[in-house]
Design an enzyme around this catalytic site. Structure first.
Site, mmCIF file in Angstrom:
data_model
loop_
_atom_site.group_PDB
_atom_site.id
_atom_site.type_symbol
_atom_site.label_atom_id
_atom_site.label_comp_id
_atom_site.label_asym_id
_atom_site.label_seq_id
_atom_site.Cartn_x
_atom_site.Cartn_y
_atom_site.Cartn_z
ATOM 1 N N TYR A 125 0.753 -1.218 -0.037
ATOM 2 C CA TYR A 125 0.022 -0.062 -0.073
ATOM 3 C C TYR A 125 0.662 1.075 -0.099
ATOM 4 O O TYR A 125 2.109 1.303 0.304
ATOM 5 C CB TYR A 125 -1.093 -0.052 1.098
ATOM 6 C CG TYR A 125 -0.451 0.398 2.452
ATOM 7 C CD1 TYR A 125 0.365 -0.406 3.272
ATOM 8 C CD2 TYR A 125 -0.555 1.745 2.991
ATOM 9 C CE1 TYR A 125 1.139 -0.046 4.439
ATOM 10 C CE2 TYR A 125 0.102 2.105 4.096
ATOM 11 C CZ TYR A 125 0.879 1.447 4.963
ATOM 12 O OH TYR A 125 1.491 1.591 5.860
ATOM 13 N N ARG A 169 7.357 4.056 -5.169
ATOM 14 C CA ARG A 169 7.640 3.037 -4.077
ATOM 15 C C ARG A 169 6.553 1.981 -3.992
ATOM 16 O O ARG A 169 7.069 0.915 -3.447
ATOM 17 C CB ARG A 169 7.630 3.965 -2.753
ATOM 18 C CG ARG A 169 7.791 3.095 -1.625
ATOM 19 C CD ARG A 169 8.130 3.863 -0.424
ATOM 20 N NE ARG A 169 6.968 4.671 -0.013
ATOM 21 C CZ ARG A 169 6.964 5.564 0.938
ATOM 22 N NH1 ARG A 169 7.933 5.853 1.604
ATOM 23 N NH2 ARG A 169 5.718 6.132 1.459
ATOM 24 N N LYS A 205 6.275 -1.660 1.627
ATOM 25 C CA LYS A 205 5.173 -1.080 2.660
ATOM 26 C C LYS A 205 4.148 -2.025 2.407
ATOM 27 O O LYS A 205 3.403 -1.902 1.317
ATOM 28 C CB LYS A 205 4.851 0.313 1.882
ATOM 29 C CG LYS A 205 4.616 1.482 2.964
ATOM 30 C CD LYS A 205 4.581 2.825 2.280
ATOM 31 C CE LYS A 205 3.492 3.713 3.024
ATOM 32 N NZ LYS A 205 3.465 3.575 4.471
ATOM 33 N N GLU A 213 13.045 3.368 13.555
ATOM 34 C CA GLU A 213 11.847 4.636 13.179
ATOM 35 C C GLU A 213 10.733 4.406 14.153
ATOM 36 O O GLU A 213 10.836 3.528 15.014
ATOM 37 C CB GLU A 213 11.507 4.244 11.684
ATOM 38 C CG GLU A 213 11.067 2.946 11.459
ATOM 39 C CD GLU A 213 10.603 2.844 9.915
ATOM 40 O OE1 GLU A 213 10.591 3.889 9.111
ATOM 41 O OE2 GLU A 213 10.529 1.630 9.625
HETATM 42 N N1 PLP Z 1 8.203 4.842 8.515
HETATM 43 C C1 PLP Z 1 7.193 3.964 8.498
HETATM 44 C C2 PLP Z 1 7.389 2.650 8.923
HETATM 45 C C3 PLP Z 1 5.920 4.539 7.681
HETATM 46 O O1 PLP Z 1 4.794 3.600 7.532
HETATM 47 C C4 PLP Z 1 5.788 5.731 7.064
HETATM 48 C C5 PLP Z 1 4.801 6.322 6.527
HETATM 49 O O2 PLP Z 1 3.883 5.683 6.229
HETATM 50 C C6 PLP Z 1 7.261 6.489 7.270
HETATM 51 C C7 PLP Z 1 8.398 5.913 7.795
HETATM 52 C C8 PLP Z 1 7.278 7.858 6.803
HETATM 53 O O3 PLP Z 1 7.220 7.699 5.078
HETATM 54 P P1 PLP Z 1 6.901 8.863 4.220
HETATM 55 O O4 PLP Z 1 7.544 10.098 4.511
HETATM 56 O O5 PLP Z 1 6.992 8.311 2.838
HETATM 57 O O6 PLP Z 1 5.313 9.306 4.437
#
Ligand code: PLP
Length: 293
Positions: A31, A50, A153, A186
């Site tokens: 997703y 992505r 993702k 993260e």
């Molecule tokens: N890390 C994780 C696990 C995420 O699910 C997300 C966003 O959905 C991010 C980091 C941040 O990613 P982005 O800046 O592409 O939204």
């Protein structure tokens, strides 16, 4: 509410997916969450790229031609009266392996399920951005990349959900996850940055994190401001020395962090570098939007 399901827009009530869908049975799917500012989608091509990388990584062929996505996303926003002067849009694309007999073999599912949902983007309360949020260090570890790469993702989000349950139990904004080597990674839906010894630091991709699109922009903006940026392997002790800390993702942009368990970071308030990057982000945002229609 209108939802795009496979090949057409249907009402929310008709947007139903089979109990035999392997997305439901096994979390077998990918997703993206995307947003717009007004009618213009933020980092559209990067999000779609992505999505493609995630799908390729699990051997899933996206059944929508690449060139059709922009029109579909805009049609989803138009039908739901978002992505306009009144409402920025939150968009979610989900692609699952599809419906098939019970069993792990993806070839049981001849046709992936494609869903596009959109709704008004609900900004977080301004108070959080002014005061900074509190994090919990989760006991749950971030997925081992060789087991399930955080670069994918995936609709199997249990790793993040287990960590989120810990922060909910602790009454904090979110959990920070460590990896198998006790390194910082993260949060459950955002990337981590901190400032120490004059450098802006963020965990390297090989710590086992999602390559956040906002993370990439913040690195670029910081470098444009002449800040030293280090992607590295850090531990909790490194965060204890931090003068500032913040999180990034598509929907919240840059969120200051004031507390990590019992530790107060930078006096518990957003620091000057965080403020500067927030301002640069807002000022430079149009660079990262698709062209106006
Ligand atoms: N890390 C994780 C696990 C995420 O699910 C997300 C966003 O959905 C991010 C980091 C941040 O990613 P982005 O800046 O592409 O939204």
């Amino acid at each position: 509410m209108w939802v795009f399901l496979n090949d057409r827009f249907v009402r929310k009530e008709e947007a139903l997916v089979s109990v035999f869908d392997h997305g439901f049975l096994y979390g077998d799917g990918v997703y993206e969450t995307i947003r717009s500012y007004g009618s213009r989608i933020f980092m559209r091509d990067q999000h779609l790229a992505r999505l493609r990388r995630s799908a390729e990584a699990i051997g899933l062929t996206i059944p929508i031609p690449e060139g059709d996505w922009p029109t579909l996303l805009h049609e989803a926003m138009r039908r739901n009266d978002v992505g306009n002067d009144r409402h920025d849009a939150y968009l979610r694309i989900t692609i699952s392996r599809g419906e098939g007999e019970i069993g792990l073999d993806p070839s049981l599912c001849p046709k992936p399920t494609v869903v596009i949902m959109t709704k008004p983007l609900q900004p977080l309360p301004a108070r959080l951005f002014e005061e900074g949020v509190a994090l919990t260090v989760a006991r749950t570890r971030r997925n081992l990349p060789e087991a399930l790469s955080p670069q994918i993702k995936a609709t199997n989000f249990l790793n993040n959900i287990l960590a989120k349950r810990e922060s909910i139990a602790a009454g904090t904004f979110d959990s920070l996850l460590l990896n198998w080597r006790d390194e910082l990674t993260e949060c459950t839906i955002s990337n981590l940055f901190f400032l120490s010894e004059g450098a802006l630091r963020t965990p390297a991709l090989d710590c086992g994190i999602l390559d956040g699109i906002t993370r990439g922009i913040v690195i670029q903006l910081a470098q444009e401001e002449g800040l030293a940026v280090q992607e590295g392997h850090y531990r909790l002790q490194d965060l204890q020395q931090a003068a500032e800390c913040f999180l990034t993702n598509t929907s919240m942009e840059i969120m200051p962090v004031g507390h990590l368990d019992s530790l107060t970071i930078g006096g518990g308030k957003p620091g000057p570098v965080t403020r500067l990057l927030q301002a640069r982000f807002v000022a430079g945002r149009t660079r990262f939007l698709e062209p106006s229609a």
